[in-house]
Each structure stands twice: as C-alpha cells, then as structure tokens.
Design an enzyme around this catalytic site. Structure first.
Site, PDB file in Angstrom:
ATOM      1  N   ASP A 125      40.445  22.882  69.046  1.00 39.86           N
ATOM      2  CA  ASP A 125      40.565  22.246  68.038  1.00 39.86           C
ATOM      3  C   ASP A 125      39.966  21.056  67.895  1.00 39.86           C
ATOM      4  OD1 ASP A 125      42.253  21.311  65.656  1.00 39.86           O
ATOM      5  OD2 ASP A 125      43.124  19.833  67.014  1.00 39.86           O
TER       6      ASP A 125
ATOM      7  N   ASP B 257      40.255  17.836  65.352  1.00 40.73           N
ATOM      8  CA  ASP B 257      40.759  16.408  65.041  1.00 40.73           C
ATOM      9  C   ASP B 257      42.025  16.414  65.912  1.00 40.73           C
ATOM     10  OD1 ASP B 257      39.455  15.409  62.437  1.00 40.73           O
ATOM     11  OD2 ASP B 257      40.261  17.376  62.027  1.00 40.73           O
TER      12      ASP B 257
END
Length: 327
Positions: free
Chosen positions: A13, A15
C-alpha cells in the site's frame, strides 16, 4: 531469519504505509530496498496514474516504473468494461489521469448526465466538487451504472486524515440511494493482479488500513503485515473481525527486517494476558517492554474470544504504561 526472507515479493500500500502526503514515512524506503524483494505498489488512491506514482517513488529513492504500480483506477476500468462496448459514453468523476485511462480503453469520456452515460466512474480527485457530484447523481438516476475506484473514507497525509473517495461517494449514494460497485481494496483483484505481475509465488501484502489493505489480502488468501503508521491503530486491531486480521503486526516497515515469530500475536515482552469475563487482564511486563509487545500479547487472547473485549485492564505499572500508548 527476517520477515522478508520468507517471501518473494512485496505488495505495498502507499498512503500511510510508504508515504504520508508528499513525504516518505521514516525508514520505509530503506526497509523496501534492504528487503531485496520485488516491490509492487497497490493503491486505492485513483488521483494519480501509474507513471505519476512511479515518478514520486523514484524521487523518494525507490527504483519503480509504471509497471510496478497497480491503481484502483485501473481496476475500476476493468470492472466498468463488463458493462460497456467500445465507444460507449462514460462520465468520469476523478483526476485527469483517470479520464485518460478511460479514453485509452476506447470509451467516450463525457462530463454531463445529458450525454446519457452508461457508466459513472468515480475516483478520488482533490478538484471534485458539488457540480461533478451532481452530474454523477443525475446520470445514476437516469440509469447509469455506478462504479467507484475505492471506498476509503479518509486519505492519510502528513497533516492528518483528509476526506477520501469513499466520503465523496457517500454524498452521491445519499442523493441517489445507489451503492456503487467497488473495484479497489478490499476486493482481491488488485492483489492477485500485482502478484501475477511480479511472478510471485509467496507475496506479502503490507498496509495500514484493516478494512481495505488487510481485508483484501485475506480475501486473496495472502499473508499480510499491518503497520501502525497510518489509519488503523491498536484499538481497531483489538476489535478486528477475522476477515480483517493481519498475519503480522509491526510498528513500521522496519518490521520487514525483524524476526517473523515476534511479529505474530503472541505473549512477549514478559507480559501475560488472560480473559476475565468480558475483559482481558494484562499483567507483568519486563522493564523496557514496549507498547507493541503488549498489543501482540493481548491480541493472541482477544482473537480467540467470541467478541472483542469490553476492556483491557492493565495489572502492573509496565502494562499500564504500555497500554496508555495505544490511544
């Protein structure tokens, strides 16, 4: 043995995991490079195209190209394609890169419900406002199929949690009563696509949000590392249903270089935990024991309970000091 030595690729991932806003999270870049593993970046944020994401990663010191990035905008385009034929009109609420992706797929990008779009594609863009959301609502009321890139309600930045795509989608749903199909995490498609791109047989998914990053990994049948640098913290972990529970829990991406057994929920740091009615009592703890050691100790017990504990009650000074850091 390190955690990274057990796997042949990282599905990361962005953010709250690799960066917050425009800044790399402390130690994240070094941890990725030191792992020596192929890294694929899987993001629910549809405001940037793969090339733009790769450019940002390279500025931070990571060797990444567009082929190393899988975005929810790409996944949404695939999902929307099930309802479309070449040349069909599509109303895109989102960033210019999202519009470009739809155009390159052979569909006609429109801006108004008056053009009778067959699909409304909704991805995150900081420029989205009332006018765009209203056109989407009108198109959906007119029969357009509603597809969202993702339903993340918040977006982690260096300033804190900002409004995410899911919150904007909620406004359209409130106006129309229509809940969109969602292409991004927690659906497993992005994880499976990324693993295929990496040619990985033993990928590790890494993320900061339980209901998207970790739930998607669970849905895809992949082991996962949850890092405490973004959205979901200790309390969310204690309350997590089985479908949202990670395999490993680390304070940050530096966990990739740590012993995998210590990253699993288990008694550690000299702590012990036991059930007392609806509560868990956390006792003992070595001098210098950490908050995350206390958390993993409690999780081993909590995740065997029928429902989340009502309280975690510390029963020593060390346990009290550790649990205070969960809030």
């Amino acid at each position: 043995m390190t955690l990274s030595s057990l796997f042949d690729a990282l599905l990361l991932d962005l953010d709250g995991t690799v960066w917050a806003g425009d800044a790399a999270l402390p130690g994240a870049v070094e941890a990725i490079i030191s792992s020596g593993l192929r890294a694929l970046y899987i993001t629910n944020n549809a405001s940037r195209g793969p090339a733009e994401v790769a450019d940002k990663l390279r500025v931070m010191g990571l060797n990444a190209g567009p082929d190393d990035v899988v975005t929810s905008a790409q996944a949404a385009g695939v999902l929307a394609g099930r309802h479309l034929s070449p040349g069909d009109p599509v109303l895109v609420v989102g960033a210019p890169s999202f519009r470009m992706l739809v155009d390159e797929a052979g569909y006609r990008v429109v801006d108004t419900a008056a053009d009778a779009p067959k699909v409304v594609l909704h991805g995150h863009s900081p420029e989205t406002g009332w006018a765009q959301l209203s056109e989407a609502a009108l198109a959906i009321a007119g029969g357009a199929i509603y597809v969202a890139s993702n339903l993340d309600t918040t977006l982690p930045t260096e300033r804190g949690l900002l409004v995410g795509n899911g919150s904007m989608v909620a406004a359209v749903t409130s106006a129309t009563g229509v809940v969109p199909e969602s292409a991004g995490k927690p659906e497993p498609a992005m994880f499976l696509q990324a693993a295929q791109l990496a040619g990985a047989k033993r990928p590790l998914a890494v993320g900061d949000r339980l209901n998207t990053d970790i739930a998607g990994a669970v849905a895809a049948g992949m082991p996962s590392l949850h890092v405490l640098t973004g959205v979901s913290g200790p309390i969310e972990l204690l309350e997590a249903p089985p479908a949202h529970r990670p395999t490993y829990i680390g304070e940050s991406m530096s966990a990739l270089a740590q012993d995998p057994e210590t990253l699993k929920p288990s008694a550690q740091g000299g702590f012990s935990a036991r059930i007392d009615g609806d509560d868990i009592i956390l006792s003992r703890g070595n001098e210098g024991a950490t908050s995350i050691q206390a958390l993993r100790t409690v999780l081993e017990v909590a995740w065997h309970m029928d429902k989340p504990p009502a309280l975690v009650r510390p029963n020593s000074e060390v346990a009290e000091a550790a649990t205070l850091q969960w809030w």
